[in-house]
Design a protein around this motif. Structure first.
Motif, mmCIF file in Angstrom:
data_model
loop_
_atom_site.group_PDB
_atom_site.id
_atom_site.type_symbol
_atom_site.label_atom_id
_atom_site.label_comp_id
_atom_site.label_asym_id
_atom_site.label_seq_id
_atom_site.Cartn_x
_atom_site.Cartn_y
_atom_site.Cartn_z
ATOM 1 N N ALA A 86 7.592 53.346 39.428
ATOM 2 C CA ALA A 86 6.379 54.135 39.611
ATOM 3 C C ALA A 86 5.240 53.513 38.823
ATOM 4 N N TYR A 87 4.045 53.501 39.436
ATOM 5 C CA TYR A 87 2.891 52.849 38.831
ATOM 6 C C TYR A 87 1.621 53.664 39.116
ATOM 7 N N LEU A 88 0.720 53.730 38.145
ATOM 8 C CA LEU A 88 -0.615 54.253 38.371
ATOM 9 C C LEU A 88 -1.538 53.066 38.633
ATOM 10 N N LEU A 89 -2.275 53.113 39.735
ATOM 11 C CA LEU A 89 -3.105 51.992 40.159
ATOM 12 C C LEU A 89 -4.568 52.405 40.282
ATOM 13 N N PRO A 90 -5.488 51.505 39.931
ATOM 14 C CA PRO A 90 -6.905 51.798 40.129
ATOM 15 C C PRO A 90 -7.295 51.649 41.591
ATOM 16 N N GLN A 91 -8.404 52.238 41.948
ATOM 17 C CA GLN A 91 -8.977 52.046 43.274
ATOM 18 C C GLN A 91 -10.043 50.956 43.207
ATOM 19 N N PRO A 92 -10.273 50.249 44.317
ATOM 20 C CA PRO A 92 -11.362 49.266 44.343
ATOM 21 C C PRO A 92 -12.706 49.954 44.057
ATOM 22 N N SER A 108 -9.725 62.905 60.002
ATOM 23 C CA SER A 108 -10.847 61.977 59.904
ATOM 24 C C SER A 108 -10.355 60.547 60.098
ATOM 25 N N GLY A 109 -11.214 59.580 59.798
ATOM 26 C CA GLY A 109 -10.961 58.189 60.125
ATOM 27 C C GLY A 109 -9.621 57.613 59.719
ATOM 28 N N PRO A 110 -9.175 57.782 58.458
ATOM 29 C CA PRO A 110 -7.899 57.167 58.065
ATOM 30 C C PRO A 110 -6.716 57.591 58.921
ATOM 31 N N ALA A 111 -6.696 58.838 59.386
ATOM 32 C CA ALA A 111 -5.591 59.291 60.239
ATOM 33 C C ALA A 111 -5.566 58.503 61.544
ATOM 34 N N PHE A 112 -6.733 58.275 62.135
ATOM 35 C CA PHE A 112 -6.801 57.535 63.392
ATOM 36 C C PHE A 112 -6.519 56.049 63.181
ATOM 37 N N LEU A 113 -6.943 55.524 62.035
ATOM 38 C CA LEU A 113 -6.643 54.122 61.728
ATOM 39 C C LEU A 113 -5.141 53.919 61.543
ATOM 40 N N ILE A 167 -11.104 52.472 52.728
ATOM 41 C CA ILE A 167 -10.004 53.298 52.226
ATOM 42 C C ILE A 167 -8.689 52.876 52.872
ATOM 43 N N PHE A 168 -8.712 52.709 54.181
ATOM 44 C CA PHE A 168 -7.473 52.347 54.874
ATOM 45 C C PHE A 168 -7.020 50.937 54.504
ATOM 46 N N GLN A 169 -7.946 50.025 54.339
ATOM 47 C CA GLN A 169 -7.580 48.667 53.924
ATOM 48 C C GLN A 169 -6.910 48.678 52.554
ATOM 49 N N ASP A 170 -7.395 49.535 51.655
ATOM 50 C CA ASP A 170 -6.775 49.635 50.329
ATOM 51 C C ASP A 170 -5.360 50.195 50.444
ATOM 52 N N ILE A 171 -5.161 51.162 51.327
ATOM 53 C CA ILE A 171 -3.829 51.725 51.549
ATOM 54 C C ILE A 171 -2.859 50.650 52.028
ATOM 55 N N ARG A 226 -3.067 47.432 51.637
ATOM 56 C CA ARG A 226 -2.823 46.432 50.586
ATOM 57 C C ARG A 226 -1.777 46.916 49.580
ATOM 58 N N LYS A 227 -1.793 48.212 49.311
ATOM 59 C CA LYS A 227 -0.881 48.752 48.304
ATOM 60 C C LYS A 227 0.499 49.075 48.856
ATOM 61 N N LEU A 228 0.646 49.053 50.167
ATOM 62 C CA LEU A 228 1.913 49.405 50.804
ATOM 63 C C LEU A 228 2.396 48.268 51.711
ATOM 64 N N PRO A 229 3.015 47.240 51.146
ATOM 65 C CA PRO A 229 3.552 46.152 51.980
ATOM 66 C C PRO A 229 4.535 46.640 53.038
ATOM 67 N N SER A 230 5.199 47.753 52.765
ATOM 68 C CA SER A 230 6.168 48.276 53.733
ATOM 69 C C SER A 230 5.515 48.662 55.054
ATOM 70 N N LEU A 231 4.213 48.898 55.045
ATOM 71 C CA LEU A 231 3.526 49.249 56.290
ATOM 72 C C LEU A 231 3.518 48.093 57.289
ATOM 73 N N ALA A 232 3.740 46.891 56.797
ATOM 74 C CA ALA A 232 3.766 45.733 57.692
ATOM 75 C C ALA A 232 5.109 45.576 58.394
ATOM 76 N N GLN A 233 6.068 46.444 58.068
ATOM 77 C CA GLN A 233 7.413 46.350 58.642
ATOM 78 C C GLN A 233 7.418 46.862 60.080
ATOM 79 N N ALA A 234 7.600 45.969 61.011
ATOM 80 C CA ALA A 234 7.624 46.359 62.418
ATOM 81 C C ALA A 234 8.799 47.298 62.681
#
Length: 250
Positions: free
Chosen positions: A227-233, A70-75, A44-48, A50-58
Motif C-alpha cells: 500500500a502506498y500514498l501517492l501525490p497527484q500531478p 461524468s467524463g472519467p466514467a465514459f473514458l 484525471i483519467f491519464q493519471d489513473i 499511469r498508476k494502474l498498470p493492470s488496466l493495460a491487461q487485455a
C-alpha cells in the motif's frame, strides 16, 4: 430557502437525486462545481491509467466503485471496450442509468459495500483492477472505512491493484495553506490579501486526515497487500490538498 448542500455533505441518497436533475452539468451531478472539473477529466483519467498498470491487461476484470456519470466514467468505458475487458460498475440505479449499456458492461445498483455484497460475491479473488475515485470521503462519512477496505481486498485477484483516488486530506490541506505557495494560492483565488486560517494540533471531526490514511495503509499491509500514498500531478484540480491510495496484491 433551503441552502444547497456542500459536496462534502452529500450522501448516497443525495447523489441519486443529483443524477436525476437534468438542470445540472455532469460535473455537478457527481458533486463538483463545473469550474473544478471542466477541461480536466482527460488528465484525471491519464493519471489513473499511469498508476494502474493492470488496466493495460487485455481481457481483465475491472470494477469501478462509484463511477458517477461524468467524463472519467465514459473514458473508462471506452478503455475497457478497446482492451476487451469486462467492466463492473457499482453505483445507484439513477447514476448507472446515465451510462451506456453494452455487452461488456455489468451494472450493479447498490451502496458499496453492504448494498451489493451478494452481487459481487462471485468476483471474490478475481478482480484485476478496482477504481474508486473521488468517493472515499463519502464512504468515510457514511460507513466503516475498514469494512470498505477489507471487502475490496477480498475481491482483488493475485497481482491485482486498487486505486482509491482523489482523497481530500485535511492534514495535507493545512500544510499547503500554511506555506508561502499556499498563501499565494489563497490570495489569488480570493482576490484578497488575507492569510488563510490554519489550525494545527486540532481535531477535525468528519474529515479524513493523515491518521486515517496511514491507518488504511497499515490495515492493507497487515492484510498482505502493498500500500502506498501517492501525490497527484500538479495539473489536476485539487492536487495541492488531495492524494491517492494505491493497493497492490502481490
Amino acid at each position: 430557502m433551503t441552502k444547497p448542500k456542500q459536496s462534502k455533505e452529500l450522501t448516497f441518497d443525495d447523489f441519486k437525486e443529483l443524477a436525476k436533475n437534468d438542470s445540472l452539468t455532469t460535473y455537478e451531478k457527481v458533486g463538483f462545481p463545473t469550474s473544478y472539473r471542466e477541461g480536466k477529466e482527460e488528465a484525471i483519467f491519464q493519471d489513473i491509467t499511469r498508476k494502474l498498470p493492470s488496466l493495460a491487461q487485455a481481457g481483465g476484470l475491472v470494477l469501478d466503485i462509484g463511477p458517477g456519470c461524468s467524463g472519467p466514467a465514459f473514458l473508462l468505458i471506452d478503455w475497457c471496450r478497446e482492451h476487451g475487458q469486462h467492466l463492473v460498475l457499482v453505483d445507484s440505479a439513477e447514476m448507472l442509468a446515465r451510462l451506456p449499456d453494452e455487452p461488456f458492461i455489468e451494472k450493479i445498483a447498490g451502496k458499496y459495500p453492504t448494498g451489493c455484497a451478494e452481487a459481487l460475491d462471485k468476483y471474490c479473488g478475481k478482480v484485476n483492477t478496482i477504481i474508486c475515485y473521488s468517493v472515499l470521503h463519502y464512504v468515510f462519512a457514511e460507513t466503516n472505512l475498514f469494512d470498505f477496505l477489507d471487502q475490496s481486498l477480498t475481491l482483488l485477484a493475485d497481482g491485482g491493484e486498487m486505486l482509491v483516488g482523489d482523497i481530500p486530506n485535511v492534514s495535507k490541506r493545512k500544510r499547503f495553506f500554511s506555506s508561502p505557495n499556499g498563501i499565494q494560492f489563497h490570495q489569488r483565488f480570493t482576490g484578497t490579501s488575507e492569510i488563510p486560517r490554519v489550525e494545527f494540533n486540532s481535531a477535525d471531526p468528519g474529515k479524513i486526515d493523515d491518521s486515517v490514511l496511514l491507518g488504511l495503509v497499515l490495515r492493507a499491509r497487515n492484510s498482505g497487500c502493498d500500500a502506498y500514498l501517492l501525490p497527484q500531478p500538479h495539473d489536476l484540480p485539487m492536487a495541492n490538498r488531495r492524494e491517492d491510495l494505491l493497493l497492490r496484491k502481490p
